[in-house]
Motif scaffolding. Structure first.
Motif, PDB file in Angstrom:
ATOM      1  N   UNK A   1       0.826  -1.200   0.000  1.00  0.00           N
ATOM      2  CA  UNK A   1       0.000   0.000   0.000  1.00  0.00           C
ATOM      3  C   UNK A   1       0.863   1.254   0.000  1.00  0.00           C
ATOM      4  N   UNK A   2       1.983   1.230   0.728  1.00  0.00           N
ATOM      5  CA  UNK A   2       2.863   2.399   0.749  1.00  0.00           C
ATOM      6  C   UNK A   2       3.352   2.724  -0.652  1.00  0.00           C
ATOM      7  N   UNK A   3       3.733   1.688  -1.416  1.00  0.00           N
ATOM      8  CA  UNK A   3       4.173   1.910  -2.795  1.00  0.00           C
ATOM      9  C   UNK A   3       3.041   2.498  -3.633  1.00  0.00           C
ATOM     10  N   UNK A   4       1.838   2.008  -3.407  1.00  0.00           N
ATOM     11  CA  UNK A   4       0.696   2.501  -4.182  1.00  0.00           C
ATOM     12  C   UNK A   4       0.405   3.961  -3.855  1.00  0.00           C
TER      13      UNK A   4
ATOM     14  N   UNK B   1      -7.462   2.651 -12.835  1.00  0.00           N
ATOM     15  CA  UNK B   1      -6.922   1.926 -13.971  1.00  0.00           C
ATOM     16  C   UNK B   1      -5.395   1.938 -13.962  1.00  0.00           C
ATOM     17  N   UNK B   2      -4.811   3.073 -13.664  1.00  0.00           N
ATOM     18  CA  UNK B   2      -3.349   3.176 -13.658  1.00  0.00           C
ATOM     19  C   UNK B   2      -2.733   2.345 -12.538  1.00  0.00           C
ATOM     20  N   UNK B   3      -3.391   2.303 -11.391  1.00  0.00           N
ATOM     21  CA  UNK B   3      -2.853   1.593 -10.232  1.00  0.00           C
ATOM     22  C   UNK B   3      -3.306   0.141 -10.166  1.00  0.00           C
ATOM     23  N   UNK B   4      -4.235  -0.229 -11.079  1.00  0.00           N
ATOM     24  CA  UNK B   4      -4.748  -1.601 -11.151  1.00  0.00           C
ATOM     25  C   UNK B   4      -5.424  -2.014  -9.851  1.00  0.00           C
ATOM     26  N   UNK B   5      -6.270  -1.126  -9.329  1.00  0.00           N
ATOM     27  CA  UNK B   5      -7.078  -1.402  -8.136  1.00  0.00           C
ATOM     28  C   UNK B   5      -8.499  -0.927  -8.408  1.00  0.00           C
ATOM     29  N   UNK B   6      -9.372  -1.105  -7.439  1.00  0.00           N
ATOM     30  CA  UNK B   6     -10.746  -0.660  -7.587  1.00  0.00           C
ATOM     31  C   UNK B   6     -10.868   0.829  -7.281  1.00  0.00           C
ATOM     32  N   UNK B   7     -11.976   1.422  -7.748  1.00  0.00           N
ATOM     33  CA  UNK B   7     -12.235   2.836  -7.449  1.00  0.00           C
ATOM     34  C   UNK B   7     -12.371   3.052  -5.950  1.00  0.00           C
ATOM     35  N   UNK B   8     -12.996   2.109  -5.269  1.00  0.00           N
ATOM     36  CA  UNK B   8     -13.159   2.229  -3.812  1.00  0.00           C
ATOM     37  C   UNK B   8     -11.803   2.279  -3.122  1.00  0.00           C
ATOM     38  N   UNK B   9     -10.847   1.469  -3.594  1.00  0.00           N
ATOM     39  CA  UNK B   9      -9.508   1.495  -3.005  1.00  0.00           C
ATOM     40  C   UNK B   9      -8.845   2.850  -3.224  1.00  0.00           C
ATOM     41  N   UNK B  10      -9.038   3.439  -4.393  1.00  0.00           N
ATOM     42  CA  UNK B  10      -8.475   4.760  -4.674  1.00  0.00           C
ATOM     43  C   UNK B  10      -9.038   5.789  -3.696  1.00  0.00           C
ATOM     44  N   UNK B  11     -10.338   5.744  -3.461  1.00  0.00           N
ATOM     45  CA  UNK B  11     -10.960   6.703  -2.539  1.00  0.00           C
ATOM     46  C   UNK B  11     -10.409   6.541  -1.128  1.00  0.00           C
ATOM     47  N   UNK B  12     -10.179   5.300  -0.705  1.00  0.00           N
ATOM     48  CA  UNK B  12      -9.591   5.080   0.626  1.00  0.00           C
ATOM     49  C   UNK B  12      -8.159   5.606   0.669  1.00  0.00           C
ATOM     50  N   UNK B  13      -7.420   5.414  -0.428  1.00  0.00           N
ATOM     51  CA  UNK B  13      -6.047   5.922  -0.470  1.00  0.00           C
ATOM     52  C   UNK B  13      -6.017   7.447  -0.432  1.00  0.00           C
ATOM     53  N   UNK B  14      -6.957   8.090  -1.109  1.00  0.00           N
ATOM     54  CA  UNK B  14      -7.033   9.552  -1.083  1.00  0.00           C
ATOM     55  C   UNK B  14      -7.280  10.039   0.336  1.00  0.00           C
ATOM     56  N   UNK B  15      -8.164   9.362   1.056  1.00  0.00           N
ATOM     57  CA  UNK B  15      -8.434   9.735   2.451  1.00  0.00           C
ATOM     58  C   UNK B  15      -7.180   9.572   3.305  1.00  0.00           C
TER      59      UNK B  15
END
Length: 324
Positions: free
Chosen positions: A2-5, A26-40
């Motif tokens: 996750x740190x790398x992501x 798409x760029x990170x090859x994860x779900x949209x929900x995961x992106x939103x959690x990473x943004x938080x």
């Protein structure tokens, strides 16, 4: 992981500006929900990332936010960008900058990673100077003073004055508008325009160069890959091309096709050999290609090529005291 992501997410926003959650996923090859959690998570850690609403909205970083590897100067950073080809860095006069930059990168690694990374690097060899047949790939030597002036003019968008030695011509001074630099198999080229016409100059034939203060007449943006492809096509389809009819051993077909400009026709003879109609850049190109195939190929036309190959073979036979 996750740190790398998270680092990759920040770098994507730094390099591309505003991006949607869908694009980031798409760029990170994860779900949209995961992106939103990473943004938080980034926001909670103090990274100034914010959301823009609307049809063209997305996520972005506040202007001025930077994540950078400290200590790298301009040339070192540039060398890292072309480090996919060590020969490319050398062709553009960035070999020493690349070595310096890599030392700084190694020094910036965590101590726990430094030894393992260095050990792994010793087990990888990319683009060696010789192949399995000991054929040496010789990169052209261009004086640092020349390539530095050329490179600076390209980046600054200034006109460039070069003392150029074209093939079979007396060296002349000419003023050009530089577009970009290209390296192919250790050979460097300057793409430019002169009086509005496309020109391509081999760096090793530039005897001297001087960056001028006058702005170059060129577009603000350029697709260098496309420009090189277009010029390569014009080079292959121009000049004194020759068409050759040849019979050859099918086992050596790829050797011929690999050096010819195009295959116009191909059919099999009754004895199993192939009959091909191919084009070459010029007469020297055709003779060189057929000569290297030796007895595995037979030129049928044009007659001047048959005569030239026969005369060359006779001269070699005479040299070694063998009757033609």
């Amino acid at each position: 992981m996750r740190a790398d992501r998270l680092v990759s997410l920040v770098l994507l926003l730094r390099q591309h500006g505003r991006l949607s959650a869908t694009t980031l996923a798409r760029e990170l090859e994860v779900s949209t929900r995961t992106v939103l959690r990473d943004i938080e998570a980034l926001s909670a850690a103090g990274v100034p990332v914010y959301a823009e609403r609307g049809r063209h909205g997305g996520f972005a970083l506040l202007p001025g936010f930077r994540t950078e590897l400290t200590g790298l100067n301009h040339d070192e950073a540039l060398a890292l960008l072309v480090a996919g080809s060590r020969r490319g860095a050398q062709a553009f006069g960035l070999g020493s900058a690349l070595a310096s930059a890599m030392r700084k990168v190694v020094d910036a690694l965590p101590e726990s990673c430094r030894a393992t990374a260095a050990g792994a690097a010793q087990r990888l060899l990319i683009d060696p100077e010789t192949d399995l047949l000991s054929r040496r790939q010789v990169a052209e030597e261009v004086p640092d003073t020349v390539v530095t002036e050329v490179r600076c003019a390209v980046f600054a968008g200034h006109k460039l004055r070069i003392h150029y030695a074209a093939v079979d011509q007396t060296p002349k001074w000419r003023t050009v508008d530089p577009i970009g630099l290209v390296t192919v198999r250790g050979q460097g080229y300057l793409l430019a325009t002169r009086s509005g016409e496309d020109r391509t100059y081999r760096l090793s034939r530039i005897l001297a160069a001087e960056e001028l203060a006058e702005p170059a007449q060129r577009p603000d943006r350029v697709d260098l890959s496309r420009a090189w492809q277009e010029r390569s096509t014009r080079f292959r389809t121009g000049g004194d091309q020759v068409t050759v009819l040849v019979r050859m051993d099918p086992a050596r077909r790829e050797d011929l096709v690999g050096t010819a400009l195009a295959v116009l026709a191909e059919e099999a003879d009754a004895d199993g050999w192939l009959r091909l109609e191919v084009t070459f850049q010029d007469s020297r190109h055709a003779e060189w290609a057929l000569w290297h195939l030796g007895a595995h190929a037979e030129a049928l036309a044009p007659q001047w090529l048959c005569t030239s190959l026969r005369n060359r073979a006779a001269a070699i036979a005479a040299r070694y005291g063998v009757s033609p």
